[in-house]
Enzyme design. Sequence first.
Site, PDB file in Angstrom:
ATOM      1  CE  LYS A 126      47.671  44.935  56.209  1.00 36.03           C
ATOM      2  NZ  LYS A 126      46.708  45.794  55.535  1.00 36.03           N
ATOM      3  CE  LYS A 158      50.003  40.142  51.612  1.00 35.02           C
ATOM      4  NZ  LYS A 158      48.871  40.973  51.552  1.00 35.02           N
ATOM      5  CE  LYS A 181      50.104  48.422  47.897  1.00 31.61           C
ATOM      6  NZ  LYS A 181      49.022  48.110  48.835  1.00 31.61           N
TER       7      LYS A 181
HETATM    8  P1  TYM Z   1      46.236  45.985  48.781  1.00 31.34           P
HETATM    9  O1  TYM Z   1      46.479  47.425  48.531  1.00 31.34           O
HETATM   10  O2  TYM Z   1      47.005  45.299  49.838  1.00 31.34           O
HETATM   11  O3  TYM Z   1      46.479  45.171  47.454  1.00 31.34           O
HETATM   12  C1  TYM Z   1      45.856  45.543  46.247  1.00 31.34           C
HETATM   13  C2  TYM Z   1      45.484  44.316  45.433  1.00 31.34           C
HETATM   14  O4  TYM Z   1      46.637  43.537  45.151  1.00 31.34           O
HETATM   15  C3  TYM Z   1      46.419  42.189  45.556  1.00 31.34           C
HETATM   16  N1  TYM Z   1      47.695  41.631  46.008  1.00 31.34           N
HETATM   17  C4  TYM Z   1      48.255  40.533  45.503  1.00 31.34           C
HETATM   18  N2  TYM Z   1      47.867  39.681  44.530  1.00 31.34           N
HETATM   19  C5  TYM Z   1      48.690  38.647  44.243  1.00 31.34           C
HETATM   20  N3  TYM Z   1      49.861  38.423  44.899  1.00 31.34           N
HETATM   21  C6  TYM Z   1      50.284  39.251  45.869  1.00 31.34           C
HETATM   22  N4  TYM Z   1      51.433  39.034  46.496  1.00 31.34           N
HETATM   23  C7  TYM Z   1      49.462  40.364  46.218  1.00 31.34           C
HETATM   24  N5  TYM Z   1      49.588  41.363  47.120  1.00 31.34           N
HETATM   25  C8  TYM Z   1      48.486  42.129  46.985  1.00 31.34           C
HETATM   26  C9  TYM Z   1      45.404  42.282  46.685  1.00 31.34           C
HETATM   27  O5  TYM Z   1      44.733  41.082  46.871  1.00 31.34           O
HETATM   28  C10 TYM Z   1      44.511  43.385  46.192  1.00 31.34           C
HETATM   29  O6  TYM Z   1      43.557  42.883  45.280  1.00 31.34           O
HETATM   30  N6  TYM Z   1      41.986  45.640  51.317  1.00 31.34           N
HETATM   31  C11 TYM Z   1      42.522  45.877  50.007  1.00 31.34           C
HETATM   32  C12 TYM Z   1      42.131  47.221  49.437  1.00 31.34           C
HETATM   33  C13 TYM Z   1      40.662  47.466  49.345  1.00 31.34           C
HETATM   34  C14 TYM Z   1      39.776  46.846  48.440  1.00 31.34           C
HETATM   35  C15 TYM Z   1      38.490  47.443  48.713  1.00 31.34           C
HETATM   36  C16 TYM Z   1      39.902  45.850  47.478  1.00 31.34           C
HETATM   37  C17 TYM Z   1      39.962  48.361  50.074  1.00 31.34           C
HETATM   38  N7  TYM Z   1      38.654  48.359  49.689  1.00 31.34           N
HETATM   39  C18 TYM Z   1      37.362  47.054  48.000  1.00 31.34           C
HETATM   40  C19 TYM Z   1      38.767  45.481  46.773  1.00 31.34           C
HETATM   41  C20 TYM Z   1      37.506  46.064  47.038  1.00 31.34           C
HETATM   42  C21 TYM Z   1      44.029  45.833  50.118  1.00 31.34           C
HETATM   43  O7  TYM Z   1      44.592  45.975  51.155  1.00 31.34           O
HETATM   44  O8  TYM Z   1      44.669  45.725  48.961  1.00 31.34           O
END
Ligand code: TYM
Length: 330
Positions: A112, A193, A196
Amino acid sequence: MQPVVFSGIQPSGQITLGNYLGALKQFVSVQGDATGYYCVVDMHAITVAQEPKQLRERIFDLASLYLAVGLDPNQSTLFVQSDVKEHAELGWIMQCVAYMGELSRMTQFKEKTEGKDGVSAGLFTYPALMAADILLYQTNLVPVGDDQRQHLELTRDLALRFNTRFGETFTVPEVLLMKEGARIMSLDDPMKKMSKSNPNPASRIEMLDTPDEIRKKISRAVTDSGREVRYDPEQKAAVANLLVIYSAVSGQTIEEVIKQYEGRGYGDFKKGLAEAVVSHLEPIQQRFHEIRSSGHVIDVLHDGATRAREAAQKTIDKVKRNVGLGANRA
Ligand code: TYM
């Protein structure tokens, strides 16, 4: 006792099919057998610049999507991270438990920030706040996509370190990954991957894309120079990714999909895939629009925050007592 499940999604853009297949779909599938906490992690979102009005809208969009995919507020606790102050409080304490070295090794941080100026300190300490999110609820299981695996390992390390230093305080959580769908790749580049935050909107399918947008994006998705629909993630990564998506949205196995397209080429396959995605998303989108315009979401989130706070306060009291913080009597 049912396991405690916690997960979060950032309201930092339109939610993609990757978020759904890697994370959201799992939230729903474990719902009956778990005590679930599902959070809109708005404090994580502001580690990069967000436009305030848009952020507020996206919080409600994401919460409406939680409901539209099938999370039931009578069974699961849905809330916004910043509404429960204990996240910030424990986030700070976890920053004091985490080492600079281990935070510097996080691949998400490296990705990032590569080539960027003005990187916030919050982006660096992001995983400490994520650990706090999870540990506050004495979580057993964390359903996430594969890209969060390293953050989960760090969370476990921090929980163990804390427990060793200050006495048993936290449950050490386990990661819960989808067998397929844990890593959905971009439509324009199967090595990246689906995300968004990718500047190219054609790289992803968004949960609220119209049927025509979905058809257009899938018809333009990269494949390879062959024409045989075959599952070979090494040699044919793009087609393998489309097969994973097809299987996940249609409920068919990958083998069944391959059989269906034997000798038919990529054109037919992509058309079938587009229709499978459209018909899977249509009812979700319909529910989303009803929920979003009902004004009911705010009540769900207020109620969720009240419940989450109750659980979070118990943990934070224990943490402060064990660390020796505050003016309370031991
Ligand atoms: P974030 O918002 O980037 O993504 C949310 C969830 O979607 C999953 N994900 C994917 N899974 C499969 N293929 C993809 N291309 C893909 N892109 C995203 C992510 O793995 C995630 O599960 N750090 C986390 C948010 C967070 C969180 C937490 C998660 C903050 N605190 C506590 C679990 C527990 C994040 O950036 O997710």
